[in-house]
Motif scaffolding. Structure first.
Motif, PDB file in Angstrom:
ATOM      1  N   TRP A 225       0.862  -1.177   0.000  1.00 47.30           N
ATOM      2  CA  TRP A 225       0.000   0.000   0.000  1.00 47.30           C
ATOM      3  C   TRP A 225       0.901   1.229   0.000  1.00 47.30           C
ATOM      4  N   ALA A 226       0.775   2.082  -1.018  1.00 44.07           N
ATOM      5  CA  ALA A 226       1.634   3.260  -1.094  1.00 44.07           C
ATOM      6  C   ALA A 226       0.940   4.362  -1.887  1.00 44.07           C
ATOM      7  N   ASP A 227       1.483   5.578  -1.786  1.00 39.67           N
ATOM      8  CA  ASP A 227       0.896   6.681  -2.531  1.00 39.67           C
ATOM      9  C   ASP A 227       1.411   6.692  -3.970  1.00 39.67           C
ATOM     10  N   THR A 228       0.968   7.677  -4.720  1.00 34.89           N
ATOM     11  CA  THR A 228       1.267   7.713  -6.154  1.00 34.89           C
ATOM     12  C   THR A 228       2.747   7.881  -6.464  1.00 34.89           C
ATOM     13  N   ALA A 229       3.526   8.393  -5.537  1.00 36.24           N
ATOM     14  CA  ALA A 229       4.953   8.611  -5.787  1.00 36.24           C
ATOM     15  C   ALA A 229       5.691   7.291  -6.032  1.00 36.24           C
ATOM     16  N   TYR A 230       5.159   6.198  -5.548  1.00 37.05           N
ATOM     17  CA  TYR A 230       5.810   4.898  -5.705  1.00 37.05           C
ATOM     18  C   TYR A 230       5.373   4.169  -6.977  1.00 37.05           C
ATOM     19  N   ARG A 231       4.335   4.644  -7.640  1.00 44.65           N
ATOM     20  CA  ARG A 231       3.823   3.965  -8.832  1.00 44.65           C
ATOM     21  C   ARG A 231       4.731   4.236 -10.023  1.00 44.65           C
ATOM     22  N   SER A 232       5.285   3.182 -10.561  1.00 43.41           N
ATOM     23  CA  SER A 232       6.061   3.253 -11.795  1.00 43.41           C
ATOM     24  C   SER A 232       6.052   1.868 -12.422  1.00 43.41           C
ATOM     25  N   LYS A 233       6.347   1.810 -13.691  1.00 42.22           N
ATOM     26  CA  LYS A 233       6.386   0.510 -14.371  1.00 42.22           C
ATOM     27  C   LYS A 233       7.475  -0.375 -13.784  1.00 42.22           C
TER      28      LYS A 233
ATOM     29  N   LYS B 258      -1.128  -2.052  -4.421  1.00 40.15           N
ATOM     30  CA  LYS B 258      -2.312  -1.292  -4.022  1.00 40.15           C
ATOM     31  C   LYS B 258      -1.933   0.186  -3.965  1.00 40.15           C
ATOM     32  N   PHE B 259      -1.229   0.640  -4.993  1.00 44.26           N
ATOM     33  CA  PHE B 259      -0.799   2.027  -5.062  1.00 44.26           C
ATOM     34  C   PHE B 259      -1.977   2.923  -5.448  1.00 44.26           C
ATOM     35  N   HIS B 260      -1.973   4.138  -4.935  1.00 43.41           N
ATOM     36  CA  HIS B 260      -2.963   5.121  -5.350  1.00 43.41           C
ATOM     37  C   HIS B 260      -2.732   5.461  -6.819  1.00 43.41           C
ATOM     38  N   ARG B 261      -3.772   5.933  -7.457  1.00 42.16           N
ATOM     39  CA  ARG B 261      -3.670   6.379  -8.847  1.00 42.16           C
ATOM     40  C   ARG B 261      -3.752   7.901  -8.888  1.00 42.16           C
ATOM     41  N   LYS B 262      -2.990   8.484  -9.802  1.00 39.27           N
ATOM     42  CA  LYS B 262      -2.963   9.938  -9.940  1.00 39.27           C
ATOM     43  C   LYS B 262      -4.197  10.434 -10.690  1.00 39.27           C
ATOM     44  N   LYS B 263      -4.520  11.682 -10.440  1.00 33.19           N
ATOM     45  CA  LYS B 263      -5.561  12.359 -11.197  1.00 33.19           C
ATOM     46  C   LYS B 263      -4.968  12.733 -12.552  1.00 33.19           C
ATOM     47  N   PRO B 264      -5.691  12.482 -13.652  1.00 34.86           N
ATOM     48  CA  PRO B 264      -5.162  12.873 -14.966  1.00 34.86           C
ATOM     49  C   PRO B 264      -4.957  14.389 -15.050  1.00 34.86           C
TER      50      PRO B 264
ATOM     51  N   LYS C 120      -8.236   2.644  -0.397  1.00 33.04           N
ATOM     52  CA  LYS C 120      -6.825   2.407  -0.094  1.00 33.04           C
ATOM     53  C   LYS C 120      -6.349   3.318   1.036  1.00 33.04           C
ATOM     54  N   SER C 121      -6.910   4.506   1.131  1.00 35.54           N
ATOM     55  CA  SER C 121      -6.518   5.439   2.186  1.00 35.54           C
ATOM     56  C   SER C 121      -6.883   4.923   3.571  1.00 35.54           C
ATOM     57  N   VAL C 122      -7.933   4.135   3.667  1.00 33.87           N
ATOM     58  CA  VAL C 122      -8.319   3.572   4.962  1.00 33.87           C
ATOM     59  C   VAL C 122      -7.198   2.687   5.504  1.00 33.87           C
ATOM     60  N   ILE C 123      -6.614   1.869   4.644  1.00 34.31           N
ATOM     61  CA  ILE C 123      -5.514   0.990   5.055  1.00 34.31           C
ATOM     62  C   ILE C 123      -4.248   1.811   5.301  1.00 34.31           C
ATOM     63  N   ARG C 124      -3.961   2.729   4.403  1.00 28.35           N
ATOM     64  CA  ARG C 124      -2.728   3.518   4.524  1.00 28.35           C
ATOM     65  C   ARG C 124      -2.721   4.412   5.751  1.00 28.35           C
ATOM     66  N   SER C 125      -3.874   4.733   6.285  1.00 31.19           N
ATOM     67  CA  SER C 125      -3.928   5.611   7.454  1.00 31.19           C
ATOM     68  C   SER C 125      -3.197   4.995   8.648  1.00 31.19           C
ATOM     69  N   ARG C 126      -3.124   3.669   8.701  1.00 28.63           N
ATOM     70  CA  ARG C 126      -2.374   3.018   9.781  1.00 28.63           C
ATOM     71  C   ARG C 126      -0.907   3.412   9.753  1.00 28.63           C
ATOM     72  N   VAL C 127      -0.368   3.548   8.561  1.00 30.41           N
ATOM     73  CA  VAL C 127       1.035   3.938   8.420  1.00 30.41           C
ATOM     74  C   VAL C 127       1.227   5.384   8.861  1.00 30.41           C
ATOM     75  N   GLU C 128       0.259   6.229   8.558  1.00 27.89           N
ATOM     76  CA  GLU C 128       0.379   7.635   8.930  1.00 27.89           C
ATOM     77  C   GLU C 128       0.462   7.808  10.450  1.00 27.89           C
ATOM     78  N   HIS C 129      -0.142   6.918  11.207  1.00 30.30           N
ATOM     79  CA  HIS C 129      -0.030   6.968  12.666  1.00 30.30           C
ATOM     80  C   HIS C 129       1.417   6.759  13.104  1.00 30.30           C
ATOM     81  N   VAL C 130       2.115   5.877  12.413  1.00 37.42           N
ATOM     82  CA  VAL C 130       3.532   5.643  12.719  1.00 37.42           C
ATOM     83  C   VAL C 130       4.341   6.910  12.469  1.00 37.42           C
ATOM     84  N   PHE C 131       4.076   7.591  11.353  1.00 36.59           N
ATOM     85  CA  PHE C 131       4.787   8.822  11.049  1.00 36.59           C
ATOM     86  C   PHE C 131       4.461   9.923  12.068  1.00 36.59           C
ATOM     87  N   ALA C 132       3.213   9.994  12.509  1.00 28.80           N
ATOM     88  CA  ALA C 132       2.831  11.000  13.501  1.00 28.80           C
ATOM     89  C   ALA C 132       3.556  10.745  14.829  1.00 28.80           C
TER      90      ALA C 132
END
Length: 114
Positions: free
Chosen positions: A54-62, A76-82, A98-110
């Protein structure tokens, strides 16, 4: 009066065990470094309790998608807005789920920040 405190920019990249909420691997780099490259530097781990990433759009690449498929991980990467177009409803709903799952990681960063 609020005073701005200068600091050097950095980004933390973590691999967290989804089931137990433990940090398994951690990388810290300068803020100018490419996020997607950190995935290829060893954040993926086969001994984790889940095979989904699970990651944000910055990690999405071929390259990252191919790497994960090769090693049996599910993206389970986020998709960018065109660019200059509205985001499609199904992509917006998918990103919200996907943000529901990723929010768990944000708690670690906080916790790390405090």
């Amino acid at each position: 009066m609020d005073l701005a405190i200068p600091f050097f920019g950095y980004k933390s990249h973590v691999s967290i065990d989804w089931k137990f909420r433990l940090i398994r691997k951690w990388k810290t780099k300068g803020a100018a470094a490419n996020d997607g490259a950190r995935l290829r530097e060893g954040l993926l781990e086969k001994t984790n309790t889940a095979s989904t990433v699970w990651a944000d759009t910055a990690y999405r690449s071929k390259a990252n998608e191919a790497l994960m498929e090769k090693h049996g991980f599910v993206s389970k990467f986020h998709r960018k807005k065109p660019h200059l177009k509205p985001i499609l409803q199904h992509i917006q709903r998918s990103n919200a789920g996907k943000s529901v799952i990723r929010s768990r990681v944000e708690h670690v960063f906080a916790d790390q920040k405090s």
